[in-house]
Design an enzyme around this catalytic site. Structure first.
Site, PDB file in Angstrom:
ATOM      1  N   GLN A  67      32.986  -3.399  38.070  1.00  0.00           N
ATOM      2  CA  GLN A  67      32.148  -3.119  39.437  1.00  0.00           C
ATOM      3  C   GLN A  67      31.954  -3.964  40.307  1.00  0.00           C
ATOM      4  O   GLN A  67      32.319  -4.033  41.070  1.00  0.00           O
ATOM      5  CB  GLN A  67      31.221  -1.441  39.264  1.00  0.00           C
ATOM      6  CG  GLN A  67      32.485  -0.243  38.399  1.00  0.00           C
ATOM      7  CD  GLN A  67      31.257   0.964  38.293  1.00  0.00           C
ATOM      8  OE1 GLN A  67      29.745   0.688  39.046  1.00  0.00           O
ATOM      9  NE2 GLN A  67      32.260   1.933  37.806  1.00  0.00           N
ATOM     10  N   GLU A 102      32.550  -2.124  23.722  1.00  0.00           N
ATOM     11  CA  GLU A 102      31.129  -2.146  22.562  1.00  0.00           C
ATOM     12  C   GLU A 102      30.967  -0.969  21.174  1.00  0.00           C
ATOM     13  O   GLU A 102      30.909  -1.103  20.275  1.00  0.00           O
ATOM     14  CB  GLU A 102      29.936  -2.166  23.062  1.00  0.00           C
ATOM     15  CG  GLU A 102      28.584  -1.234  23.864  1.00  0.00           C
ATOM     16  CD  GLU A 102      29.543  -0.726  25.136  1.00  0.00           C
ATOM     17  OE1 GLU A 102      30.653  -2.016  25.469  1.00  0.00           O
ATOM     18  OE2 GLU A 102      28.273  -0.072  25.941  1.00  0.00           O
ATOM     19  N   HIS A 104      33.634   0.626  27.540  1.00  0.00           N
ATOM     20  CA  HIS A 104      32.881   0.430  27.264  1.00  0.00           C
ATOM     21  C   HIS A 104      33.105   0.224  25.885  1.00  0.00           C
ATOM     22  O   HIS A 104      33.534   0.997  25.008  1.00  0.00           O
ATOM     23  CB  HIS A 104      31.713   1.593  26.699  1.00  0.00           C
ATOM     24  CG  HIS A 104      30.423   1.592  28.213  1.00  0.00           C
ATOM     25  ND1 HIS A 104      30.057   0.905  27.979  1.00  0.00           N
ATOM     26  CD2 HIS A 104      31.071   2.787  28.576  1.00  0.00           C
ATOM     27  CE1 HIS A 104      29.314   1.348  29.100  1.00  0.00           C
ATOM     28  NE2 HIS A 104      29.827   2.150  30.323  1.00  0.00           N
ATOM     29  N   LYS A 108       0.840  -1.244   0.372  1.00  0.00           N
ATOM     30  CA  LYS A 108      -0.355   0.108   0.011  1.00  0.00           C
ATOM     31  C   LYS A 108       0.633   1.031  -0.357  1.00  0.00           C
ATOM     32  O   LYS A 108       1.563   1.329   0.802  1.00  0.00           O
ATOM     33  CB  LYS A 108      -1.098   0.021   1.223  1.00  0.00           C
ATOM     34  CG  LYS A 108      -1.996  -0.783   1.373  1.00  0.00           C
ATOM     35  CD  LYS A 108      -2.736  -0.949  -0.090  1.00  0.00           C
ATOM     36  CE  LYS A 108      -4.331  -1.788   0.510  1.00  0.00           C
ATOM     37  NZ  LYS A 108      -4.972  -0.716  -1.240  1.00  0.00           N
ATOM     38  N   CYS A 151      31.465  -2.266  32.477  1.00  0.00           N
ATOM     39  CA  CYS A 151      31.163  -1.048  32.927  1.00  0.00           C
ATOM     40  C   CYS A 151      30.964  -1.319  34.611  1.00  0.00           C
ATOM     41  O   CYS A 151      31.880  -1.587  35.014  1.00  0.00           O
ATOM     42  CB  CYS A 151      30.942   0.217  32.407  1.00  0.00           C
ATOM     43  SG  CYS A 151      31.474   2.186  32.834  1.00  0.00           S
TER      44      CYS A 151
HETATM   45  N1  GLN Z   1      26.884   3.586  36.897  1.00  0.00           N
HETATM   46  C1  GLN Z   1      28.737   2.755  37.484  1.00  0.00           C
HETATM   47  C2  GLN Z   1      29.064   4.281  37.247  1.00  0.00           C
HETATM   48  O1  GLN Z   1      28.337   5.445  36.729  1.00  0.00           O
HETATM   49  C3  GLN Z   1      29.017   2.441  35.806  1.00  0.00           C
HETATM   50  C4  GLN Z   1      27.897   3.324  34.205  1.00  0.00           C
HETATM   51  C5  GLN Z   1      28.227   2.121  33.676  1.00  0.00           C
HETATM   52  O2  GLN Z   1      28.362   0.841  33.437  1.00  0.00           O
HETATM   53  N2  GLN Z   1      27.772   3.314  32.167  1.00  0.00           N
HETATM   54  O3  GLN Z   1      30.192   4.763  36.999  1.00  0.00           O
END
Ligand code: GLN
Length: 543
Positions: free
Chosen positions: A387, A519, A517, A193, A383
């Site tokens: 932690q 990725e 990061h 369509k 990240c």
């Molecule tokens: N919350 C965590 C910090 O601020 C990790 C941040 C994240 O994973 N991008 O350090």
């Protein structure tokens, strides 16, 4: 108009009918063809009033992408970088929020010399200035401009009007309009369509913009009859109506366009040459590889309802699929309900805990990490995933049951994950994190071997990745985790912060995490080392 040789060319991509059709992929796919021979610079115009997407919930707007310069931008920049190669700069992302902010600042400074400040010409002039300044600053041969949203949206009207005026300025032969629309095939009707497309083209034309090309997103190839009809109503040639059918991989879109002679037509319209297609050939070779392995990888987080929240993580896994000949089935694991969902992890080949914020779902993530560590399932922590791996290890291996992060408990005494002294007084949320590209030095180990294998390390052992976080590993817990086998295998150059950790190989086949990061920099032709390592380890265990 400038001298012709120095004239920047403009390709404008707009969207019609619905959002989410893939304007970013369309723009990036067009750009890919010109990226060998020209400096092609993508720019995104977003109508929302936030300064940038940095403070937006990923569920609302998809992943927040971070540039080398630390600027937080729309996830479409991920596509641009993956297709075109270069890192963008702040100026390439423009929101209406920033436009208005600048107008206000100028007005207060008296820059408008007593005039009434108006949408036209003041706002539209500023938008044009921003576009042309970006072209100048980046030395662009071609500006590839994506207008966010859908034609007819109130919030993008000023961008559309500014572009209409810009076309008058630079000349029609230097600007080319691509309009991406949707061709539905309603159930029971079984016919493509075109009415929504006709209407959306009309809306564009009412605003003074005549598209040169119409790309019809559809579940199948557009029929000739559909193309003819659209061409007739839009007043363009039939060959300028292109199909964008649903494909099993977004990396196949450039080829799909190539088969239809799309880019040649754009080159002709803009009077530029299309010289070679090296990148397309490299991609095609990879895309043609037969995948002979199968893996199940869990992505464990709290934004699992919207896959776009982790767009670059998903793309990084796709890059591994082609480079390691493996079909990867992603299992979305909501960490808020670890106990209810635990069965989802049976038979899992690898686990990723990606970035995240806040304390919701945290204990579930820690449980997932413990599960990966104890069951020797390859683990990649990104990240927050680093932690929390540190916290899990302190609690369950080093006998520190109170280990926590300041983000979870801001009154914690001696938190394992903490704020640096200079950050203690930061109160604003937008743009106040450790953002952008940082270099880290690697010590020998799995991580270093992987960066070496993928040729992403220099001779001094230095690698570079992007960051987006506020908290850091507290230096005073490092000795304890290292004594117990969790090694810090990479530190930041400038402040010696913890960047990469890995469990000794005698203890676990692949337990790796990074504060960065990775990725964000993975490419189809060069996957991120840490993702590559995760999939490689999972494959090895499976065999
Ligand atoms: N919350 C965590 C910090 O601020 C990790 C941040 C994240 O994973 N991008 O350090």
């Amino acid at each position: 108009m400038d001298n012709k040789q120095n004239q920047t060319k403009y390709i404008i991509v707009t969207g019609g009918v619905l959002s989410g059709l893939g304007k970013g992929i369309t723009a990036a796919s067009i750009g890919l063809f010109f990226s060998n021979d020209y400096n092609i610079v993508p720019m995104k115009l977003d109508g929302y009033l936030n300064s940038d997407p940095g403070t937006m919930n990923p569920i609302e707007h998809g992943e927040v992408f971070v540039l080398d310069d630390g600027f937080e931008v729309d996830m479409d920049f991920g596509h641009y970088e993956r297709y075109l190669g270069n890192s963008a700069i702040k100026d390439q992302s423009l929101t209406m929020g920033r436009v208005f902010q600048e107008i206000q600042t100028k007005e207060r400074a008296g820059d408008y010399l007593g005039k009434t400040v108006q949408m036209v010409p003041h706002v539209t002039n500023l938008i044009q200035e921003k576009i042309q300044n970006t072209a100048k600053k980046t030395n662009a041969d071609i500006m590839l401009i994506e207008v966010g949203g859908t034609i007819g949206d109130m919030e993008t009207e000023l961008f559309i009007e500014a572009i209409r005026q810009l076309e008058r300025k630079v000349g029609n032969q230097n600007m080319c309009f691509v309009h991406l629309t949707y061709i539905p095939i309603p159930g029971g009707v079984n016919e493509q369509k075109t009415k929504p497309t006709q209407q959306s083209v009309k809306m564009l034309q009412q605003r003074g913009i005549w598209p040169d090309f119409i790309v019809g997103r559809c579940s199948e190839e557009l029929t000739q009859a559909t193309k003819n009809k659209i061409a007739l109503f839009a007043n363009i040639e039939q060959k300028s109506v292109l199909s964008c059918k649903d494909l099993d991989s977004v990396y196949k879109v450039p080829n799909h366009f190539n088969d239809q002679g799309f880019v040649e037509q754009i080159a002709k319209k803009l009077e530029i040459k299309l010289k070679n297609k090296d990148k397309l050939n490299t991609w095609n070779k990879l895309l043609d590889t037969k995948k002979t392995n199968n893996l199940k990888i869990a992505i464990c987080g709290k934004y699992t309802d919207l896959e776009d929240s982790y767009a670059s993580v998903v793309e990084s896994l796709k890059h591994c699929e082609y480079n390691l000949k493996t079909n990867i089935k992603i299992v979305w694991f909501d960490t808020e309900n670890f106990k209810d969902n635990k069965t989802k992890l049976s038979g899992i080949d690898g686990i990723i805990v990606p970035g995240g914020f806040g304390s919701r779902g945290i204990e579930g993530k820690i449980d997932v990490i413990e599960f990966a560590r104890i069951n020797k399932i390859p683990y990649l922590g990104i990240c927050y995933g680093l932690q929390l791996a540190v916290i899990e290890f302190l609690r369950n291996v080093c006998n520190k049951p109170d280990a926590t992060s300041m983000e979870i408990d801001n009154k914690a005494q001696n938190p394992a994950i903490t704020l640096l002294d200079e950050q203690q007084n930061v109160v604003e949320l937008g743009g106040t994190m450790r953002l952008g590209k940082y270099e880290g030095k690697l010590k020998s180990g799995i991580v270093k071997d992987l960066y070496t294998k993928l040729d992403l390390i220099n001779k001094n052992g230095i690698v570079s990745e992007r960051h987006r976080h506020r908290y850091e590993v507290n230096p005073n817990i490092i000795e304890l985790i290292e004594e117990n086998g969790l090694k810090v295998c990479g530190n930041s150059i400038e402040r010696d912060l913890v960047e990469f950790i890995e469990l000794e190989q005698t203890k676990h086949p692949y337990f790796v995490a990074t504060q960065s990061h990775p990725e964000l920099k993975s490419k189809l032709e060069k996957p991120s080392p840490l993702f590559y390592g995760l999939i490689q380890a999972a494959l090895k265990l499976k065999k």
